[in-house]
Scaffold this motif. Structure first.
Motif, PDB file in Angstrom:
ATOM      1  N   GLY A 138      -2.526  -0.066 -12.265  1.00  0.00           N
ATOM      2  CA  GLY A 138      -1.476   0.835 -11.779  1.00  0.00           C
ATOM      3  C   GLY A 138      -0.315   0.015 -11.228  1.00  0.00           C
ATOM      4  N   ASN A 139       0.740   0.741 -10.820  1.00  0.00           N
ATOM      5  CA  ASN A 139       1.949   0.029 -10.386  1.00  0.00           C
ATOM      6  C   ASN A 139       1.754  -0.710  -9.072  1.00  0.00           C
ATOM      7  OD1 ASN A 139       3.067   1.179 -12.639  1.00  0.00           O
ATOM      8  ND2 ASN A 139       5.054   1.444 -11.673  1.00  0.00           N
ATOM      9  N   SER A 140       0.965  -0.143  -8.158  1.00  0.00           N
ATOM     10  CA  SER A 140       0.784  -0.833  -6.866  1.00  0.00           C
ATOM     11  C   SER A 140       0.212  -2.224  -7.112  1.00  0.00           C
ATOM     12  CB  SER A 140      -0.187  -0.061  -5.977  1.00  0.00           C
ATOM     13  OG  SER A 140       0.174   1.286  -5.929  1.00  0.00           O
ATOM     14  N   PHE A 164       9.948   2.737  -1.040  1.00  0.00           N
ATOM     15  CA  PHE A 164       8.557   3.201  -0.986  1.00  0.00           C
ATOM     16  C   PHE A 164       7.742   2.204  -0.151  1.00  0.00           C
ATOM     17  CE2 PHE A 164       4.513   3.737  -3.628  1.00  0.00           C
ATOM     18  CZ  PHE A 164       4.121   4.871  -2.935  1.00  0.00           C
ATOM     19  N   TYR A 212      13.624  -5.750  -6.083  1.00  0.00           N
ATOM     20  CA  TYR A 212      12.635  -4.695  -6.382  1.00  0.00           C
ATOM     21  C   TYR A 212      13.403  -3.379  -6.487  1.00  0.00           C
ATOM     22  CZ  TYR A 212       9.322  -0.971  -5.419  1.00  0.00           C
ATOM     23  OH  TYR A 212       8.620   0.203  -5.493  1.00  0.00           O
ATOM     24  N   VAL A 214      13.549   0.848  -8.178  1.00  0.00           N
ATOM     25  CA  VAL A 214      12.923   2.015  -8.833  1.00  0.00           C
ATOM     26  C   VAL A 214      14.071   2.785  -9.496  1.00  0.00           C
ATOM     27  CG1 VAL A 214      11.498   4.083  -8.455  1.00  0.00           C
ATOM     28  CG2 VAL A 214      11.168   2.055  -7.015  1.00  0.00           C
ATOM     29  N   ASN A 219      11.772   6.648  -5.000  1.00  0.00           N
ATOM     30  CA  ASN A 219      10.940   7.146  -3.923  1.00  0.00           C
ATOM     31  C   ASN A 219      11.382   6.454  -2.637  1.00  0.00           C
ATOM     32  OD1 ASN A 219       8.877   8.131  -2.400  1.00  0.00           O
ATOM     33  ND2 ASN A 219       7.203   7.320  -3.664  1.00  0.00           N
ATOM     34  N   ASP A 247      10.179  -1.054 -11.118  1.00  0.00           N
ATOM     35  CA  ASP A 247       9.021  -0.181 -10.851  1.00  0.00           C
ATOM     36  C   ASP A 247       9.415   1.224 -11.321  1.00  0.00           C
ATOM     37  OD1 ASP A 247       6.896   1.203  -9.742  1.00  0.00           O
ATOM     38  OD2 ASP A 247       7.591   1.026  -7.666  1.00  0.00           O
ATOM     39  N   PRO A 249       7.504   4.389 -12.339  1.00  0.00           N
ATOM     40  CA  PRO A 249       6.439   5.352 -12.656  1.00  0.00           C
ATOM     41  C   PRO A 249       6.951   6.734 -13.050  1.00  0.00           C
ATOM     42  CG  PRO A 249       6.552   4.994 -10.274  1.00  0.00           C
ATOM     43  CD  PRO A 249       7.503   4.021 -10.900  1.00  0.00           C
ATOM     44  N   TYR A 250       8.242   7.008 -12.755  1.00  0.00           N
ATOM     45  CA  TYR A 250       8.785   8.351 -13.059  1.00  0.00           C
ATOM     46  C   TYR A 250       9.673   8.353 -14.291  1.00  0.00           C
ATOM     47  CZ  TYR A 250       7.076   8.727  -8.344  1.00  0.00           C
ATOM     48  OH  TYR A 250       6.259   8.676  -7.241  1.00  0.00           O
ATOM     49  N   SER A 287       2.989   2.858 -15.289  1.00  0.00           N
ATOM     50  CA  SER A 287       1.715   3.391 -14.788  1.00  0.00           C
ATOM     51  C   SER A 287       1.332   4.668 -15.526  1.00  0.00           C
ATOM     52  CB  SER A 287       1.889   3.704 -13.305  1.00  0.00           C
ATOM     53  OG  SER A 287       0.751   4.329 -12.803  1.00  0.00           O
ATOM     54  N   SER A 289      -0.382   6.774 -13.803  1.00  0.00           N
ATOM     55  CA  SER A 289      -0.684   7.650 -12.664  1.00  0.00           C
ATOM     56  C   SER A 289       0.003   9.004 -12.746  1.00  0.00           C
ATOM     57  CB  SER A 289      -0.271   6.984 -11.354  1.00  0.00           C
ATOM     58  OG  SER A 289      -1.186   5.996 -11.003  1.00  0.00           O
ATOM     59  N   LYS A 290       1.290   9.010 -13.073  1.00  0.00           N
ATOM     60  CA  LYS A 290       2.045  10.268 -13.010  1.00  0.00           C
ATOM     61  C   LYS A 290       2.033  11.022 -14.337  1.00  0.00           C
ATOM     62  CE  LYS A 290       3.317   8.977  -8.903  1.00  0.00           C
ATOM     63  NZ  LYS A 290       2.789   9.566  -7.685  1.00  0.00           N
ATOM     64  N   ARG A 297      -6.124   4.579 -12.355  1.00  0.00           N
ATOM     65  CA  ARG A 297      -5.829   3.212 -11.887  1.00  0.00           C
ATOM     66  C   ARG A 297      -5.564   2.298 -13.083  1.00  0.00           C
ATOM     67  NH1 ARG A 297      -3.410   4.395  -8.912  1.00  0.00           N
ATOM     68  NH2 ARG A 297      -3.075   2.311  -8.157  1.00  0.00           N
TER      69      ARG A 297
HETATM   70  N1  PMP Z   1       5.901   2.912  -7.110  1.00  0.00           N
HETATM   71  C1  PMP Z   1       6.466   4.074  -6.761  1.00  0.00           C
HETATM   72  C2  PMP Z   1       7.944   4.144  -6.600  1.00  0.00           C
HETATM   73  C3  PMP Z   1       5.668   5.200  -6.541  1.00  0.00           C
HETATM   74  O1  PMP Z   1       6.249   6.341  -6.177  1.00  0.00           O
HETATM   75  C4  PMP Z   1       4.259   5.089  -6.710  1.00  0.00           C
HETATM   76  C5  PMP Z   1       3.334   6.257  -6.525  1.00  0.00           C
HETATM   77  N2  PMP Z   1       3.661   7.195  -5.610  1.00  0.00           N
HETATM   78  C6  PMP Z   1       3.731   3.847  -7.058  1.00  0.00           C
HETATM   79  C7  PMP Z   1       4.577   2.794  -7.257  1.00  0.00           C
HETATM   80  C8  PMP Z   1       2.246   3.632  -7.186  1.00  0.00           C
HETATM   81  O2  PMP Z   1       1.806   3.942  -8.440  1.00  0.00           O
HETATM   82  P1  PMP Z   1       0.314   3.632  -8.958  1.00  0.00           P
HETATM   83  O3  PMP Z   1      -0.479   4.876  -8.739  1.00  0.00           O
HETATM   84  O4  PMP Z   1       0.502   3.353 -10.398  1.00  0.00           O
HETATM   85  O5  PMP Z   1      -0.223   2.486  -8.206  1.00  0.00           O
END
Ligand code: PMP
Length: 495
Positions: A138-140, A164, A212, A214, A219, A247, A249-250, A287, A289-290, A297
């Protein structure tokens, strides 16, 4: 899908941290590669449990059908009776990635079949010149790895002044400091980025070399960078030799103009920074995730071959590649005999963005009904993502002390107002009324006190709340009604 050498990319090896340079490749994995040196190599090398000992032989995934015109709406509406497609990962049946490979130890880049499908996906949407994908959790996880790859104790990294915090808090323990860049409704202001870099005082430390960012549905502010700003930011990065951690994810949740009532499925997505990256200075982090589910993950980093090699070394020395279950599902979905393939995935994500577009419309309608009439809050309409940044009109609060507006040239150190205290009070009142909503204070970039902007302290700009339209319709309906009522009471309060 391994690293390839490209003469047109710039040599950016000086950005590597000393930790990354000192890390040795995992010697076991080096030997393991030799088993593929020629066909029929016999291996007595690895302690790989034999697949006949795995206590599972078949996994079935029941996935949404993408045959409908608006597959997400159909899937949601019909619930358990919605049309579906069954995919199988198996030891003995034909499938894209059999269990004996998918559940075995593998390479730090990910299982080669999964790495291939995410590479094809990345090519389809971004077509980056000469980049390689590395699987991550995932992105985190992907971003934390990029920080370790590039960050040296004492370095400054750049980010939006509201970011974020779950990510921006991560490199602090590594000794990294943040320098904030100002934002407006369109996200990061390129002129301010240039300003911070051009006027950097090297007494603070070396000029920041990592940004860094987004780019879509940021976010917490929900802002999206225009193509023009992206080009400017990339150009500034070239001029000041910055590495960019994109980064995103959206990315797939980009919406049509504010007046359109639904999203046109065919509207193109805004070009990513990765798609512009001729130098190899973008590390893009994607990611599932969304667009699938956060508990997957699973995500991936797209970078030049140099950074890919170091990411693989770090992965081989830490998490190892992500779990096989998620990788098998994605491989089956995107390339298996019954899978969606990339065309079906594209139909799903475009339908998903139409769904979030409807949610955004509902949120804004409810906001107009429940909150706007108070005249005490204004919502910024996001062009992507799942967040709405709500400005609270604290200048109308009877207990506000000082002026929220910035005084140009003012030399006062510290906050001019009691904005932070009032917002904390509002947050508590929302909680008492049964509403959890995110206060801006937790997104303020964690900068050292000595680096704080004394002319325009962030404490005087905390009069925002972040709300999401990702939840249920009832949550939006009830939550915004509570917010409207709480604001009325809070602003009527004279003591
Ligand atoms: N980066 C941003 C800007 C996010 O909003 C989020 C999730 N809320 C993440 C990373 C984390 O994403 P992941 O679930 O892929 O770890």
């Amino acid at each position: 899908f391994g690293p390839s050498c490209n003469v047109s990319q710039v040599d950016l090896s000086h950005h590597l941290s000393s930790e990354a340079r000192m890390r040795k490749p995992n010697p076991m994995k080096e030997i393991w590669k030799l088993t593929r040196r020629k066909p029929n190599m016999v291996s007595l090398a690895n302690g790989d449990p034999h697949f006949s000992l795995y206590p599972m032989r078949r996994i079935e995934y029941e996935m949404a059908s993408i045959e409908e015109a608006d597959p997400v709406a159909a899937w949601r509406k019909a619930g358990p009776s919605a049309a579906s497609t069954k995919l199988v990962s198996s030891t003995y049946e034909p499938c894209a990635l059999p269990l004996q490979t998918g559940l075995q130890y593998s390479h730090g880049a990910g299982l080669p079949d999964c790495q291939r499908v995410v590479t094809e996906l990345t090519k389809f949407y971004h077509n980056p010149p000469d980049h390689v994908c590395t699987l991550a959790l995932g992105n985190s996880d992907g971003i934390a790895k990029c920080f370790r790859l590039l960050g040296e104790r004492g370095d400054y990294f750049l980010a939006d002044e509201f970011s974020f915090s779950s990510i921006t808090n991560v490199p602090l323990a590594q000794g990294i400091k943040w320098a904030g860049v100002k934002m407006d409704d369109g996200g990061m202001i390129p002129e301010d980025l240039e300003n911070v870099l051009a006027n950097w005082d090297t007494a603070r430390g070396r000029r920041p070399h990592v940004l860094y960012i987004v780019p879509c549905g940021q976010n917490p502010t929900g802002s999206t960078l225009s193509v023009e700003r992206r080009k400017q930011i990339y150009e500034i990065s070239q001029r000041f030799d910055l590495m960019i951690i994109e980064d995103d994810p959206y990315y797939f949740l980009q919406y049509d103009s504010l007046s359109a009532s639904t999203t046109d499925f065919s509207t193109p997505f805004v070009p990513s920074l990765l798609s512009m990256d001729t130098d190899g200075r973008v590390l893009r982090v994607d990611s599932f995730s969304k667009i699938m589910a956060p508990g997957m993950r699973l995500g991936w980093i797209t970078s030049s071959a140099l950074f890919h090699t170091h990411l693989v070394s770090y992965t081989d020395a830490s998490t190892h590649h992500p779990h096989g279950f998620g990788q098998m599902l994605i491989t089956e979905l995107l390339s298996g005999p019954k899978g969606w393939q990339i065309e079906g995935f594209d139909r799903w994500v475009r339908s998903l963005r139409a769904e979030y577009h409807r949610r955004r419309a509902l949120f804004l309608t409810l906001f107009e009904r429940e909150v706007a009439p108070t005249g005490l809050a204004r919502a910024a309409v996001p062009e992507a993502g799942m967040f709405v940044w709500i400005r609270i009109a604290l200048e109308r609060h009877p207990r506000l002390r000082g002026d929220l507006r910035r005084v140009p040239g003012g030399d006062r150190a510290g906050p001019r107002t009691n904005c932070a205290a009032l917002m904390e009070e509002l947050f508590e009142r929302c909680l008492d009324a049964g509403l959890v909503i995110m206060p801006a204070s937790i997104f303020a970039l964690p900068v050292d006190a000595k680096d704080a902007d004394v002319e325009d302290p962030v404490e005087d700009r905390l009069n925002y709340l972040r709300a999401t339209f990702a939840g249920t319709e009832e949550a939006m309906e009830q939550g915004l009604a509570i917010l409207g009522q709480t604001l009325r009471e809070f602003f009527a309060d004279e003591q």
